[in-house]
Design an enzyme around this catalytic site. Structure first.
Site, PDB file in Angstrom:
ATOM      1  N   ASP A   1       0.833  -1.197   0.000  1.00 24.54           N
ATOM      2  CA  ASP A   1       0.000   0.000   0.000  1.00 24.54           C
ATOM      3  C   ASP A   1       0.872   1.252   0.000  1.00 24.54           C
ATOM      4  O   ASP A   1       1.942   1.268  -0.614  1.00 24.54           O
ATOM      5  CB  ASP A   1      -0.906  -0.046   1.244  1.00 24.54           C
ATOM      6  CG  ASP A   1      -2.257   0.602   1.008  1.00 24.54           C
ATOM      7  OD1 ASP A   1      -2.318   1.832   1.046  1.00 24.54           O
ATOM      8  OD2 ASP A   1      -3.240  -0.137   0.788  1.00 24.54           O
TER       9      ASP A   1
ATOM     10  N   HIS B   1      -3.626   6.095   3.857  1.00 23.47           N
ATOM     11  CA  HIS B   1      -4.433   4.985   3.345  1.00 23.47           C
ATOM     12  C   HIS B   1      -3.989   3.641   3.909  1.00 23.47           C
ATOM     13  O   HIS B   1      -4.787   2.865   4.448  1.00 23.47           O
ATOM     14  CB  HIS B   1      -4.354   4.981   1.820  1.00 23.47           C
ATOM     15  CG  HIS B   1      -5.209   3.954   1.146  1.00 23.47           C
ATOM     16  ND1 HIS B   1      -4.770   2.678   0.895  1.00 23.47           N
ATOM     17  CD2 HIS B   1      -6.470   4.024   0.676  1.00 23.47           C
ATOM     18  CE1 HIS B   1      -5.727   1.997   0.284  1.00 23.47           C
ATOM     19  NE2 HIS B   1      -6.774   2.787   0.137  1.00 23.47           N
TER      20      HIS B   1
ATOM     21  N   ASN C   1     -13.070   0.116  -8.016  1.00 20.20           N
ATOM     22  CA  ASN C   1     -14.078   1.156  -7.843  1.00 20.20           C
ATOM     23  C   ASN C   1     -14.549   1.719  -9.172  1.00 20.20           C
ATOM     24  O   ASN C   1     -14.759   2.916  -9.325  1.00 20.20           O
ATOM     25  CB  ASN C   1     -13.508   2.298  -6.985  1.00 20.20           C
ATOM     26  CG  ASN C   1     -13.181   1.854  -5.577  1.00 20.20           C
ATOM     27  OD1 ASN C   1     -13.622   0.811  -5.123  1.00 20.20           O
ATOM     28  ND2 ASN C   1     -12.381   2.655  -4.879  1.00 20.20           N
TER      29      ASN C   1
ATOM     30  N   SER D   1     -11.094  -0.766  -1.152  1.00 17.44           N
ATOM     31  CA  SER D   1      -9.875  -0.891  -0.351  1.00 17.44           C
ATOM     32  C   SER D   1     -10.201  -1.357   1.052  1.00 17.44           C
ATOM     33  O   SER D   1      -9.578  -2.270   1.595  1.00 17.44           O
ATOM     34  CB  SER D   1      -9.184   0.476  -0.233  1.00 17.44           C
ATOM     35  OG  SER D   1      -8.364   0.736  -1.331  1.00 17.44           O
TER      36      SER D   1
END
Length: 405
Positions: A68, A103, A201, A271
């Protein structure tokens, strides 16, 4: 192009703007400093209740690699839980604990954050006993057009498996498919590592909607869609025949990279849904380390709260159910669905509770048979008692107790 799958990371609704970064983070530029407390109980935790599975497993002994934006080790929920990782963005190297965006830290908190109380509300990760291995591959969730980004992600996966001894790999990102990336994932699965990835997404994009996204669509990967608090499919969540299961993906709260506060996302993002499934995979792997990646996936999908028809392209086999997934019994002679390193979709499989049902049926049949045998034996016992347990011929030849023959 590649991107982390999150949007709109902000302080909790109604909270003041993020605080000024501490001197350390201002110098290192390693993440937003947020001091804001939770403004409500995180709905995914009240819906999934992973804490009810903790008497069986908390994920102790399991390492989850979070590929990530990096993972900060400073938040109280993650302090002491983030192992030295790797930074593939920094030319001088690094341990992966610099998270400029926040994130990766939020995802790590969803997976393995220890229990904490903020403004009277509980926050905890799905598998608080697990450890996090951060591997930094992207700076933020903006799409990147770097030529070899898929190669970097592939390198991150191989490093997590070979050098960090990861048991689960969380991929809350999308990237173009390449042979190098597919080979890295196949290698991880062959090494008995569970790979979990976001479905994407692109659900509202029109052009890309319904198209498979990678690495989620690779064989053997658990592809995760997003649902909201009403258990409905998040519109931005990508649909397709590669989707395996769903988890909370909208209005998510989690730890900030700095400041000890919590970030919040009001919009959808697969996510976060991926983080919940990776946490569940850690619970299962700690509960039964002998399970293959395919068997872990099978347990997750078959114990989910199924939609009508058992599967559909929006939520796969349905919303995950941590208590049922960890506690479900697996038949001892069940074939290994992960022998070929793939998750079968979308065919419905027999329930892992089948062994319990079969055993219950056998017990019922035996019970009825015993009851009938006892009923049939009553007249025999009575006659035996009248004869003093002698044979019928001997009883007839002897004088009766009343003097009559």
């Amino acid at each position: 192009m590649a991107a982390l799958l999150a949007v709109g990371l902000v302080a909790p609704a109604g909270a003041p703007a993020a605080a000024t970064p501490s001197s350390r983070y201002a110098a290192a530029r390693c993440g937003p400093s947020v001091t804001d407390a939770l403004s409500a109980a995180p709905w995914p935790l009240t819906r999934l209740r992973p804490d009810l599975a903790w008497p069986l497993s908390t994920g102790v002994g399991v390492r989850v690699a979070v590929v990530d934006s990096g993972v900060s080790a400073d938040h109280p929920t993650l302090a002491g839980k983030v192992l030295p990782g790797r930074d593939l963005l920094s030319g001088s190297g690094g341990d992966g604990q610099c998270d400029e965006n926040g994130h990766g830290t939020l995802i790590a908190g969803i997976i393995a954050g220890r229990e904490a109380v903020s403004a009277g509300f509980r926050f905890y990760g799905v598998a608080p006993g697990a450890e996090i291995v951060p591997v930094r591959v992207l700076r933020d969730q903006r799409r990147s057009e770097e030529a070899d980004l898929s190669g970097r992600i592939a390198e991150a996966i191989r490093w997590a498996v070979a050098d960090a001894d990861a048991d689960v790999v969380n991929l809350s990102l999308t990237t173009p498919p390449t042979q190098q990336l597919q080979a890295a994932i196949a290698h991880a699965i062959a090494r008995r590592v569970v790979v979990v990835a976001a479905a994407g997404n692109t659900g509202e994009s029109g052009v890309e909607a319904g198209q498979p996204t990678f690495p989620a669509a690779y064989p053997g990967v658990i592809a995760v869609a997003g649902v909201n608090a009403a258990d409905a499919h998040v519109q931005s969540s990508t649909s397709g025949d590669f989707v395996d299961v769903a988890a909370p993906g909208e209005r998510i709260a989690g730890p900030a990279a700095a400041g000890g506060g919590y970030l919040f996302t009001a919009e959808g993002g697969t996510s976060f849904a991926t983080g919940y499934v990776s946490g569940l995979a850690a619970l299962i792997r700690a509960y039964d380390p002998t399970l293959s990646p395919g068997q872990v996936a099978d347990r997750i999908t078959q114990t989910a709260d199924h939609p009508d028809g058992l599967w559909n392209s929006q939520v796969g086999h349905g919303l995950i159910n941590p208590v049922r997934a960890v506690g479900a019994l697996r038949p001892a002679d069940a074939p290994d669905p992960g022998a070929a390193g793939s998750v079968s979709r979308p065919v419905a499989r027999p329930s892992p509770l089948r062994a319990v049902s079969v055993a219950s049926g056998v017990i019922a049949v035996v019970g009825v048979a015993l009851a009938l045998l006892l009923l049939a034996s009553v007249p025999v016992i009575r006659r035996g008692r009248r004869r003093g347990w002698r044979t019928a011929r001997k009883a007839a030849a002897e004088p009766s107790r009343t003097g009559r023959q």
